[in-house]
Design a protein around this motif. Structure first.
Motif, PDB file in Angstrom:
ATOM      1  N   TRP A  80      -6.224   5.145  -2.857  1.00 41.09           N
ATOM      2  CA  TRP A  80      -6.292   4.198  -1.746  1.00 41.09           C
ATOM      3  C   TRP A  80      -5.015   3.378  -1.744  1.00 41.09           C
ATOM      4  O   TRP A  80      -4.629   2.807  -2.765  1.00 41.09           O
ATOM      5  CB  TRP A  80      -7.512   3.279  -1.886  1.00 41.09           C
ATOM      6  N   GLN A  81      -4.359   3.276  -0.611  1.00 41.41           N
ATOM      7  CA  GLN A  81      -3.085   2.579  -0.493  1.00 41.41           C
ATOM      8  C   GLN A  81      -3.302   1.094  -0.190  1.00 41.41           C
ATOM      9  O   GLN A  81      -4.354   0.709   0.329  1.00 41.41           O
ATOM     10  CB  GLN A  81      -2.245   3.212   0.627  1.00 41.41           C
ATOM     11  N   GLY A 123      -3.717  -2.193   1.636  1.00 42.25           N
ATOM     12  CA  GLY A 123      -4.114  -2.436   3.015  1.00 42.25           C
ATOM     13  C   GLY A 123      -5.149  -1.466   3.545  1.00 42.25           C
ATOM     14  O   GLY A 123      -5.702  -1.675   4.630  1.00 42.25           O
ATOM     15  N   GLN A 124      -5.458  -0.408   2.798  1.00 43.11           N
ATOM     16  CA  GLN A 124      -6.403   0.608   3.276  1.00 43.11           C
ATOM     17  C   GLN A 124      -7.835   0.150   3.043  1.00 43.11           C
ATOM     18  O   GLN A 124      -8.157  -0.472   2.042  1.00 43.11           O
ATOM     19  CB  GLN A 124      -6.158   1.930   2.549  1.00 43.11           C
ATOM     20  N   ILE A 125      -8.717   0.486   3.982  1.00 39.00           N
ATOM     21  CA  ILE A 125     -10.128   0.152   3.841  1.00 39.00           C
ATOM     22  C   ILE A 125     -10.812   1.147   2.918  1.00 39.00           C
ATOM     23  O   ILE A 125     -10.496   2.342   2.931  1.00 39.00           O
ATOM     24  CB  ILE A 125     -10.830   0.107   5.218  1.00 39.00           C
ATOM     25  N   LEU A 126     -11.713   0.650   2.082  1.00 38.34           N
ATOM     26  CA  LEU A 126     -12.466   1.502   1.176  1.00 38.34           C
ATOM     27  C   LEU A 126     -13.692   2.080   1.891  1.00 38.34           C
ATOM     28  O   LEU A 126     -14.148   1.528   2.891  1.00 38.34           O
ATOM     29  CB  LEU A 126     -12.933   0.704  -0.037  1.00 38.34           C
ATOM     30  N   PHE A 155     -10.907  -4.021   1.512  1.00 36.96           N
ATOM     31  CA  PHE A 155      -9.584  -3.405   1.610  1.00 36.96           C
ATOM     32  C   PHE A 155      -8.854  -3.523   0.278  1.00 36.96           C
ATOM     33  O   PHE A 155      -9.087  -4.464  -0.497  1.00 36.96           O
ATOM     34  CB  PHE A 155      -8.747  -4.093   2.694  1.00 36.96           C
ATOM     35  N   VAL A 156      -7.944  -2.582   0.035  1.00 34.82           N
ATOM     36  CA  VAL A 156      -7.045  -2.706  -1.110  1.00 34.82           C
ATOM     37  C   VAL A 156      -6.107  -3.875  -0.832  1.00 34.82           C
ATOM     38  O   VAL A 156      -5.554  -3.995   0.265  1.00 34.82           O
ATOM     39  CB  VAL A 156      -6.227  -1.415  -1.313  1.00 34.82           C
ATOM     40  N   ASP A 207      -3.095  -6.196  -0.372  1.00 37.08           N
ATOM     41  CA  ASP A 207      -1.690  -6.012  -0.005  1.00 37.08           C
ATOM     42  C   ASP A 207      -0.961  -7.277  -0.423  1.00 37.08           C
ATOM     43  O   ASP A 207      -1.325  -8.375  -0.003  1.00 37.08           O
ATOM     44  CB  ASP A 207      -1.577  -5.795   1.505  1.00 37.08           C
ATOM     45  N   ILE A 249       3.818   0.199  -2.563  1.00 36.82           N
ATOM     46  CA  ILE A 249       3.961   1.128  -1.442  1.00 36.82           C
ATOM     47  C   ILE A 249       5.003   2.202  -1.718  1.00 36.82           C
ATOM     48  O   ILE A 249       4.788   3.391  -1.443  1.00 36.82           O
ATOM     49  CB  ILE A 249       4.312   0.349  -0.156  1.00 36.82           C
TER      50      ILE A 249
END
Length: 269
Positions: free
Chosen positions: A58-59, A61-64, A103-104, A106, A201
């Motif tokens: 998971w990057q 800002g990405q939602i889990l 979210f992850v 950021d 990132i």
């Protein structure tokens, strides 16, 4: 799908114990919290999700996936998943957004920036810190850098020197050393305000914790010139080692901070 200690939903107590046995949890028949090797189930889920963050599944800002989806995949209750997510959120690795999901984190988010930037004005209402690079170069690691970053004798580092401001006023100068092998090409990049976001990132390195030592010092002539104040003023030296999700020291940061109108804020839990 990643290898997981929770390969399939257990259908009975024996299977649940088998899952825990394979993951270093309680031994079969030893469910007491004081038993040797006991690890709560939510901590096993925590570790599984932490590994996915470390592996950049998971990057930032990405939602889990939803709690229900994760619970079904890992074969545990939704409450267990929620407890693990709460712990990751408390560690500032995840961010909960009301009505939107989890979210992850950021490091460009204000919440994440201030997790590691602890200077605050004595008055309330600080804006976001900004930065300006003074110098950046790759060089052979010094003895101090090798010791602090656990590097071999032949290692090279990238050194970054930059000024930071809060509410438009210069407040600190920092010298940052990172292993060149972990951050290839960073010396040629235009650096953003928040380096930890760049680390995640561009290089897949997420900062999990930072160990700091604080010391009162007198401002040297060079630092005073860059900060546009008089030499000899009292200042705060913050010596930080940043550690990634794999428990590696990946950054040594030495900051000299003005404290005439600022304070260092720390919340103890």
């Amino acid at each position: 799908m990643l290898d997981s200690p929770f390969d399939a939903p257990p259908t009975n107590g024996a299977q649940r114990r088998h899952v825990m046995d394979r993951t270093g949890g309680a031994q079969a028949g030893s469910g007491h919290p004081d038993a040797v090797g006991f690890r709560p189930l939510y901590r096993q889920v925590y570790d599984t999700l932490l590994k996915r963050l470390a592996d950049a599944v998971w990057q930032p800002g990405q939602i889990l996936p939803s709690e229900g989806q994760l619970a079904a995949e890992l074969g545990v209750s939704q409450g267990t998943v929620r407890k693990a997510l709460d712990a990751l959120t408390a560690d500032s690795l995840l961010v909960r957004r009301q009505g939107r999901g989890t979210f992850v984190a950021d490091h460009d988010d204000k919440q994440s920036v201030f997790r590691f930037f602890k200077l605050r004005p004595d008055r309330e209402g600080a804006g976001m810190p900004t930065s300006r690079v003074v110098a950046i170069a790759e060089a052979a690691a010094s003895a101090d850098e090798r010791g602090r970053l656990d590097l071999v004798r032949s290692a090279r580092v990238v050194r970054i020197e930059r000024l930071r401001a809060l509410d438009g006023r210069l407040c600190l100068i920092e010298t940052i050393s990172v292993p060149a092998s972990l951050f290839p090409g960073i010396a040629q990049m235009e650096l953003p305000n928040t380096l930890y976001s760049l680390y995640a990132i561009r290089f897949g390195i997420t900062i999990a914790t930072a160990n700091e030592r604080l010391k009162a010092v007198a401002l040297g002539a060079r630092e005073a010139g860059l900060l546009e104040v008089a030499a000899g003023l009292p200042a705060l030296e913050v010596d930080r080692i940043a550690v990634d999700l794999e428990d590696r020291p990946v950054e040594w940061r030495l900051s000299i901070c003005l404290t005439q109108e600022l304070h260092y804020r720390s919340v103890l839990r």
